[in-house]
Every structure is written in C-alpha cells, then in structure tokens.
Motif scaffolding. Structure first.
Motif, PDB file in Angstrom:
ATOM      1  N   SER A  71      77.223  54.130 -16.460  1.00 38.90           N
ATOM      2  CA  SER A  71      78.349  54.976 -16.991  1.00 38.90           C
ATOM      3  C   SER A  71      78.916  54.599 -18.235  1.00 38.90           C
ATOM      4  O   SER A  71      79.542  55.419 -18.820  1.00 38.90           O
ATOM      5  CB  SER A  71      79.556  55.027 -15.842  1.00 38.90           C
ATOM      6  N   ASP A  73      81.113  52.156 -18.236  1.00 38.73           N
ATOM      7  CA  ASP A  73      82.578  51.478 -17.736  1.00 38.73           C
ATOM      8  C   ASP A  73      82.413  50.245 -17.355  1.00 38.73           C
ATOM      9  O   ASP A  73      83.269  49.494 -17.264  1.00 38.73           O
ATOM     10  CB  ASP A  73      83.101  52.409 -16.390  1.00 38.73           C
ATOM     11  N   ARG A  74      81.192  49.932 -17.470  1.00 35.26           N
ATOM     12  CA  ARG A  74      80.972  48.329 -16.973  1.00 35.26           C
ATOM     13  C   ARG A  74      79.573  47.936 -17.683  1.00 35.26           C
ATOM     14  O   ARG A  74      78.908  48.683 -18.168  1.00 35.26           O
ATOM     15  CB  ARG A  74      80.777  48.139 -15.533  1.00 35.26           C
TER      16      ARG A  74
END
Length: 99
Positions: A71, A73-74
C-alpha cells in the motif's frame, strides 16, 4: 459555466506489458531515495496491473496481506518483496554507484 468531471489517475491502468512494468519499477527505484514504502507501493501498482489475485496465488500470500504490504503505508519484509518480484517476473539488477 459547465463543471469539468475528473477521475483519479491510476498508473496500474497504463502498465500493459512486462517492459512497461519493468521501466516503471526502475524509474521508481531511482526516485525512491531509500524509501522502502515507496518501492513497495510501486510493486503494488504493478501487481494491481497484473491482477492481485494471481500474484497472491503465485506468492502464497493472501490478497489482503498483499494489499496491506504494498500500500505504501508500511515497509514490507524483503522476503515479501522478493516473492512479489518473482511473481511479477521482475529481477533485481545491481551495479556500482557513481558516488
């Protein structure tokens, strides 16, 4: 005055061939400046272009975990990156830096 309708740009809709996917990933690697989440997002774009369900089957990972890992996000584990790259038909290439 008429309103202009806009749609969200999705790079995955424009990555059609393995060569386009490889060129996109190479450009992202050059721009990432060490940002692993950015690289993961680029792989996620390519995975969506190829079909996340197929990539999930090929890697042995669930679609949900792939969406989360890719994503942006990480920073996913390197083992996940390697599995996804293998499923996408991408290979890492190393060369000496000019620094």
């Amino acid at each position: 005055m008429a309103k202009t309708a806009t749609t969200r740009y999705d790079i995955a809709e424009h990555l059609r061939t393995p060569e386009e996917m490889a060129a996109y990933f190479e450009a992202c690697l050059e721009e990432a400046d060490g940002d692993a989440a950015f690289i993961a997002k680029a792989l996620g774009d390519i995975a969506r272009a190829k079909g996340m369900s197929q990539i999930a089957r090929d890697t042995g990972l669930s679609r949900e975990s792939l969406y989360k890992a890719l994503s942006g996000d990480r920073s996913p584990g390197f083992d996940t990156i390697l599995k996804v790259m293998g499923a996408l038909g991408l290979k890492l290439h190393v060369e000496a830096s000019r620094g």
